[in-house]
Write a protein that holds these residues in place. Structure first.
Motif, PDB file in Angstrom:
ATOM      1  N   TYR A   1       0.858  -1.193   0.000  1.00  0.00           N
ATOM      2  CA  TYR A   1       0.000   0.000   0.000  1.00  0.00           C
ATOM      3  C   TYR A   1       0.890   1.238   0.000  1.00  0.00           C
ATOM      4  O   TYR A   1       1.827   1.317   0.788  1.00  0.00           O
ATOM      5  CB  TYR A   1      -0.894   0.029   1.246  1.00  0.00           C
ATOM      6  N   ALA A   2       0.582   2.174  -0.875  1.00  0.00           N
ATOM      7  CA  ALA A   2       1.388   3.387  -0.939  1.00  0.00           C
ATOM      8  C   ALA A   2       0.486   4.604  -1.172  1.00  0.00           C
ATOM      9  O   ALA A   2      -0.628   4.487  -1.686  1.00  0.00           O
ATOM     10  CB  ALA A   2       2.416   3.289  -2.047  1.00  0.00           C
ATOM     11  N   ALA A  32      -3.782   5.592   6.191  1.00  0.00           N
ATOM     12  CA  ALA A  32      -3.902   6.447   5.005  1.00  0.00           C
ATOM     13  C   ALA A  32      -4.608   7.756   5.332  1.00  0.00           C
ATOM     14  O   ALA A  32      -4.166   8.833   4.907  1.00  0.00           O
ATOM     15  CB  ALA A  32      -4.641   5.709   3.897  1.00  0.00           C
ATOM     16  N   VAL A  33      -5.687   7.689   6.100  1.00  0.00           N
ATOM     17  CA  VAL A  33      -6.429   8.899   6.455  1.00  0.00           C
ATOM     18  C   VAL A  33      -5.536   9.855   7.240  1.00  0.00           C
ATOM     19  O   VAL A  33      -5.510  11.061   6.978  1.00  0.00           O
ATOM     20  CB  VAL A  33      -7.719   8.553   7.231  1.00  0.00           C
ATOM     21  N   ASP A  34      -4.772   9.330   8.189  1.00  0.00           N
ATOM     22  CA  ASP A  34      -3.873  10.181   8.972  1.00  0.00           C
ATOM     23  C   ASP A  34      -2.824  10.839   8.079  1.00  0.00           C
ATOM     24  O   ASP A  34      -2.580  12.045   8.178  1.00  0.00           O
ATOM     25  CB  ASP A  34      -3.195   9.371  10.073  1.00  0.00           C
ATOM     26  N   ARG A  35      -2.205  10.069   7.210  1.00  0.00           N
ATOM     27  CA  ARG A  35      -1.168  10.612   6.322  1.00  0.00           C
ATOM     28  C   ARG A  35      -1.747  11.657   5.369  1.00  0.00           C
ATOM     29  O   ARG A  35      -1.156  12.698   5.145  1.00  0.00           O
ATOM     30  CB  ARG A  35      -0.505   9.499   5.502  1.00  0.00           C
ATOM     31  N   ILE A  36      -2.902  11.379   4.803  1.00  0.00           N
ATOM     32  CA  ILE A  36      -3.507  12.287   3.833  1.00  0.00           C
ATOM     33  C   ILE A  36      -4.032  13.548   4.512  1.00  0.00           C
ATOM     34  O   ILE A  36      -3.903  14.642   3.963  1.00  0.00           O
ATOM     35  CB  ILE A  36      -4.617  11.568   3.033  1.00  0.00           C
ATOM     36  N   ASP A  37      -4.597  13.420   5.712  1.00  0.00           N
ATOM     37  CA  ASP A  37      -5.077  14.607   6.442  1.00  0.00           C
ATOM     38  C   ASP A  37      -3.967  15.635   6.626  1.00  0.00           C
ATOM     39  O   ASP A  37      -4.213  16.837   6.614  1.00  0.00           O
ATOM     40  CB  ASP A  37      -5.654  14.228   7.803  1.00  0.00           C
ATOM     41  N   ARG A  38      -2.743  15.188   6.779  1.00  0.00           N
ATOM     42  CA  ARG A  38      -1.601  16.092   6.973  1.00  0.00           C
ATOM     43  C   ARG A  38      -1.291  16.923   5.731  1.00  0.00           C
ATOM     44  O   ARG A  38      -0.640  17.950   5.817  1.00  0.00           O
ATOM     45  CB  ARG A  38      -0.360  15.296   7.356  1.00  0.00           C
ATOM     46  N   GLY A  70      -0.706   0.913  -5.524  1.00  0.00           N
ATOM     47  CA  GLY A  70      -0.363  -0.400  -4.990  1.00  0.00           C
ATOM     48  C   GLY A  70      -1.579  -1.299  -4.937  1.00  0.00           C
ATOM     49  O   GLY A  70      -2.395  -1.317  -5.855  1.00  0.00           O
ATOM     50  N   ASP A  71      -1.717  -2.023  -3.839  1.00  0.00           N
ATOM     51  CA  ASP A  71      -2.734  -3.064  -3.724  1.00  0.00           C
ATOM     52  C   ASP A  71      -4.078  -2.604  -3.155  1.00  0.00           C
ATOM     53  O   ASP A  71      -4.864  -3.434  -2.690  1.00  0.00           O
ATOM     54  CB  ASP A  71      -2.200  -4.217  -2.857  1.00  0.00           C
ATOM     55  N   TRP A  72      -4.357  -1.309  -3.171  1.00  0.00           N
ATOM     56  CA  TRP A  72      -5.636  -0.820  -2.655  1.00  0.00           C
ATOM     57  C   TRP A  72      -6.774  -1.388  -3.491  1.00  0.00           C
ATOM     58  O   TRP A  72      -6.735  -1.339  -4.712  1.00  0.00           O
ATOM     59  CB  TRP A  72      -5.693   0.701  -2.734  1.00  0.00           C
ATOM     60  N   GLN A  89     -11.546  -0.101  -0.542  1.00  0.00           N
ATOM     61  CA  GLN A  89     -10.661   0.539   0.436  1.00  0.00           C
ATOM     62  C   GLN A  89     -10.412   1.993   0.045  1.00  0.00           C
ATOM     63  O   GLN A  89     -10.442   2.886   0.881  1.00  0.00           O
ATOM     64  CB  GLN A  89      -9.324  -0.192   0.524  1.00  0.00           C
ATOM     65  N   ARG A  90     -10.170   2.204  -1.238  1.00  0.00           N
ATOM     66  CA  ARG A  90      -9.939   3.557  -1.734  1.00  0.00           C
ATOM     67  C   ARG A  90     -11.157   4.439  -1.450  1.00  0.00           C
ATOM     68  O   ARG A  90     -11.031   5.583  -1.027  1.00  0.00           O
ATOM     69  CB  ARG A  90      -9.625   3.498  -3.229  1.00  0.00           C
TER      70      ARG A  90
END
Length: 132
Positions: free
Chosen positions: A3-4, A65-71, A115-117, A121-122
C-alpha cells in the motif's frame, strides 16, 4: 500487500510576474484569467505502508492512510459522488494560498493511492478524507 500514498506538490501563481522598472515603477501582478504559471516544479513523495505502520495502526491501513492524507490538506476528490468503489486513477486534491502573497503563490497538492488498494478501500479513504 503493498500500500502506498503518492503525494505531489507544486507551487503556481495565478498572477503575471511582477517587477520594478528602472524609474521605480511597478508592473505585472495582473490576474491571468484562470491560467497559472509554474513557480516551483512538481515534486512527488511516496509513502509506503510498512511493518512499523502496521504495528502503530494495529493493522488498519485505512486509518494509516487517512492520517497521512489529512496532513497534506487535500479534501477534494477528482470524481463525485464517491460511491462504494473508487478506481485507481482517481485522486484527491487541495490547495492553499500563501499567507502573504495570496493567489500570487499557491501550493497545489494531489494524492493518489497506489499499490494493492482495492476500489472499496480507496472509497473508504476518500470518504473519510473528504468528509462526505
Amino acid at each position: 500487500m503493498s500500500y502506498a500514498i503518492e503525494i505531489t506538490r507544486s507551487v503556481v501563481s495565478y498572477r503575471t510576474p511582477t517587477g520594478v522598472t528602472p524609474t521605480d515603477g511597478r508592473y505585472g501582478g495582473e490576474w491571468m484569467e484562470g491560467e497559472s504559471r509554474l513557480i516551483e516544479s512538481p515534486s512527488t513523495v511516496c509513502e509506503a505502508y510498512d511493518g512499523c505502520d502496521a504495528e502503530w495502526w494495529e493493522g488498519d491501513v485505512i486509518a494509516w492512510a487517512v492520517d497521512r492524507i489529512d496532513r497534506t490538506g487535500v479534501t477534494d476528490p477528482s470524481a463525485y459522488p464517491i460511491g462504494d468503489a473508487v478506481p485507481e486513477h482517481a485522486w484527491l486534491h487541495g490547495q492553499y494560498e500563501d499567507l502573504y502573497e495570496g493567489d500570487a503563490k499557491v501550493t497545489e497538492t494531489s494524492v493518489r493511492l497506489t499499490g494493492d488498494w482495492s476500489p472499496q478501500q480507496r472509497a473508504k479513504v476518500f470518504n473519510k478524507v473528504s468528509h462526505l
